[in-house]
Scaffold this active site. Structure first.
Site, PDB file in Angstrom:
ATOM      1  CG  ASN A  28      -1.807   1.134   1.361  1.00  0.00           C
ATOM      2  OD1 ASN A  28      -1.407   2.259   1.083  1.00  0.00           O
ATOM      3  ND2 ASN A  28      -3.033   0.901   1.776  1.00  0.00           N
ATOM      4  CG  HIS A  31       1.018   6.049   4.815  1.00  0.00           C
ATOM      5  ND1 HIS A  31       0.117   7.004   5.241  1.00  0.00           N
ATOM      6  CD2 HIS A  31       0.540   4.860   5.237  1.00  0.00           C
ATOM      7  CE1 HIS A  31      -0.848   6.409   5.927  1.00  0.00           C
ATOM      8  NE2 HIS A  31      -0.618   5.112   5.936  1.00  0.00           N
ATOM      9  CG  HIS A  64      -8.258   3.949   1.133  1.00  0.00           C
ATOM     10  ND1 HIS A  64      -8.406   3.760   2.481  1.00  0.00           N
ATOM     11  CD2 HIS A  64      -9.487   4.288   0.673  1.00  0.00           C
ATOM     12  CE1 HIS A  64      -9.666   3.967   2.829  1.00  0.00           C
ATOM     13  NE2 HIS A  64     -10.338   4.303   1.740  1.00  0.00           N
ATOM     14  NE  ARG A  66      -9.536   8.074   4.510  1.00  0.00           N
ATOM     15  CZ  ARG A  66      -9.704   7.175   5.494  1.00  0.00           C
ATOM     16  NH1 ARG A  66      -8.880   6.177   5.630  1.00  0.00           N
ATOM     17  NH2 ARG A  66     -10.688   7.303   6.345  1.00  0.00           N
ATOM     18  NE  ARG A  70      -7.785  10.990   5.761  1.00  0.00           N
ATOM     19  CZ  ARG A  70      -8.202  10.385   6.879  1.00  0.00           C
ATOM     20  NH1 ARG A  70      -7.357   9.642   7.568  1.00  0.00           N
ATOM     21  NH2 ARG A  70      -9.426  10.526   7.307  1.00  0.00           N
ATOM     22  CD  GLU A  91      -7.204  -0.371   1.181  1.00  0.00           C
ATOM     23  OE1 GLU A  91      -7.447   0.628   1.883  1.00  0.00           O
ATOM     24  OE2 GLU A  91      -6.303  -1.170   1.426  1.00  0.00           O
ATOM     25  CB  THR A 122      -9.509   1.384   7.326  1.00  0.00           C
ATOM     26  OG1 THR A 122      -8.999   2.033   6.173  1.00  0.00           O
ATOM     27  CG2 THR A 122     -10.893   0.843   7.062  1.00  0.00           C
ATOM     28  CD  GLU A 172      -7.016  -6.270   3.122  1.00  0.00           C
ATOM     29  OE1 GLU A 172      -7.170  -6.012   1.904  1.00  0.00           O
ATOM     30  OE2 GLU A 172      -6.312  -5.570   3.878  1.00  0.00           O
ATOM     31  CG  HIS A 217      -5.420  -1.959   9.460  1.00  0.00           C
ATOM     32  ND1 HIS A 217      -4.979  -1.302  10.577  1.00  0.00           N
ATOM     33  CD2 HIS A 217      -6.001  -1.022   8.687  1.00  0.00           C
ATOM     34  CE1 HIS A 217      -5.302  -0.032  10.488  1.00  0.00           C
ATOM     35  NE2 HIS A 217      -5.923   0.173   9.347  1.00  0.00           N
TER      36      HIS A 217
HETATM   37  N1  PXP Z   1      -5.853  -3.158   4.189  1.00  0.00           N
HETATM   38  C1  PXP Z   1      -6.806  -2.211   4.269  1.00  0.00           C
HETATM   39  C2  PXP Z   1      -8.191  -2.564   3.824  1.00  0.00           C
HETATM   40  C3  PXP Z   1      -6.518  -0.904   4.724  1.00  0.00           C
HETATM   41  O1  PXP Z   1      -7.489   0.014   4.793  1.00  0.00           O
HETATM   42  C4  PXP Z   1      -5.183  -0.613   5.069  1.00  0.00           C
HETATM   43  C5  PXP Z   1      -4.834   0.771   5.518  1.00  0.00           C
HETATM   44  O2  PXP Z   1      -5.006   1.652   4.467  1.00  0.00           O
HETATM   45  C6  PXP Z   1      -4.222  -1.621   4.955  1.00  0.00           C
HETATM   46  C7  PXP Z   1      -4.586  -2.897   4.532  1.00  0.00           C
HETATM   47  C8  PXP Z   1      -2.792  -1.380   5.268  1.00  0.00           C
HETATM   48  O3  PXP Z   1      -2.645  -1.107   6.612  1.00  0.00           O
HETATM   49  P1  PXP Z   1      -1.261  -0.587   7.161  1.00  0.00           P
HETATM   50  O4  PXP Z   1      -1.008   0.723   6.500  1.00  0.00           O
HETATM   51  O5  PXP Z   1      -1.484  -0.482   8.627  1.00  0.00           O
HETATM   52  O6  PXP Z   1      -0.233  -1.623   6.778  1.00  0.00           O
END
Ligand code: PXP
Length: 266
Positions: A28, A31, A64, A66, A70, A91, A122, A172, A217
């Site tokens: 992901n 960030h 994602h 959003r 953001r 996402e 999330t 997931e 997550h």
């Molecule tokens: N899976 C989903 C559905 C999420 O919303 C997120 C956070 O955006 C992640 C995985 C990844 O989580 P993390 O950034 O804590 O690794």
């Protein structure tokens, strides 16, 4: 060219075959966009980051979009769709606006997540059982556009049954409670959460062996192995901790290190 156009028949075959193999890593890159948005400039580029992750062995890229935009922006989604060489996992909240965007972009996966404006990330899983009719129709529209659909849910039997009922291709499982227990050094709670996730994977695979089971997550190099070792996990989606590692070791090395933490046997 859309992301879907990159998908070959062999990639599709991999999708169902991989359920009993080593889990895949979806990175992901939200960030990277967070850092860019913090200054309102054009760097660092989430696309460049995604391409580096792919070169380093990431099996897919998650972003994602959003509702409050953001971090990831609409332009990022369209740009990445044309250039990723693996699979995009988009996402998004199950809204009409997002449905329109997804149907234009045609990512390989859409992962439906709940969204609250004030949350830092999330917070909980999607209440699939509580909105079965809306989600069944929504998922059907995405699948009609040739998009596979995953639902981000808490590891609960009720939600797993609902996900199967509404025709999702994957779930997931939210690993946030497991990760938080680890951060609080609460080993008993961490083990209890791990067992909850293990039971959920087994229930899902037993209920519908075509349903793919992902997790994510709060996963880090320190806590990922126990989740990756669960039989039947297809893919882990990891963002925050991997991008944090990249600050010190670079993105490619961070991907390599995360994959190695996932795949080492205990
Ligand atoms: N899976 C989903 C559905 C999420 O919303 C997120 C956070 O955006 C992640 C995985 C990844 O989580 P993390 O950034 O804590 O690794």
């Amino acid at each position: 060219m859309t992301n879907a156009a990159h998908i070959t028949a062999s990639k599709l075959e991999q999708t169902s075959e991989n359920a009993s193999k080593k889990p895949l890593l979806g990175v992901n890159v939200d960030h990277v966009a967070t850092l860019r948005q913090a200054r309102g400039v054009s760097y660092p580029s989430p696309l460049a980051a995604a391409l580096l992750c792919e070169q380093a062995g990431a099996d897919g890229i998650t972003i994602h979009l959003r509702e409050d935009r953001r971090h990831i922006q609409d332009a990022d989604v369209y740009e990445m769709a044309g250039q990723l060489t693996t699979r995009m996992n988009l996402e998004m909240a199950a809204t009409t606006e997002m449905l329109e965007i997804a149907c234009q972009v045609k990512p390989f996966w859409v992962c439906l997540v709940p969204e609250k404006r004030a949350e830092l990330t999330t917070e909980g899983g999607l209440d699939v059982a509580g909105q079965l009719t809306w989600l069944t129709d929504y998922i059907g529209q995405l699948q009609a556009a040739d998009i596979k659909v995953s639902l981000f849910i808490d590891p609960e039997d009720k939600q797993i049954a609902a996900a199967v009922n509404c025709g999702a291709d994957a779930i997931e499982l939210h690993t946030g409670a497991y990760a938080e227990a680890g951060l609080a050094d609460d080993i008993d709670r961490m083990n209890a959460e791990l067992n909850r996730i293990k039971n959920a994977v087994a229930t899902a695979r037993f209920t519908d062996d075509k349903l793919l089971v992902n997790a994510g997550h709060g996963l880090t190099r320190d806590n990922v192995n126990a989740i990756a070792q669960i039989d039947g996990i297809y893919e882990l989606n990891i963002g925050h901790a991997l991008i944090a590692d990249a600050v010190f070791v670079g993105l490619e090395q961070a991907v390599i290190m995360m994959k190695s933490a996932m795949h080492q046997s205990i």
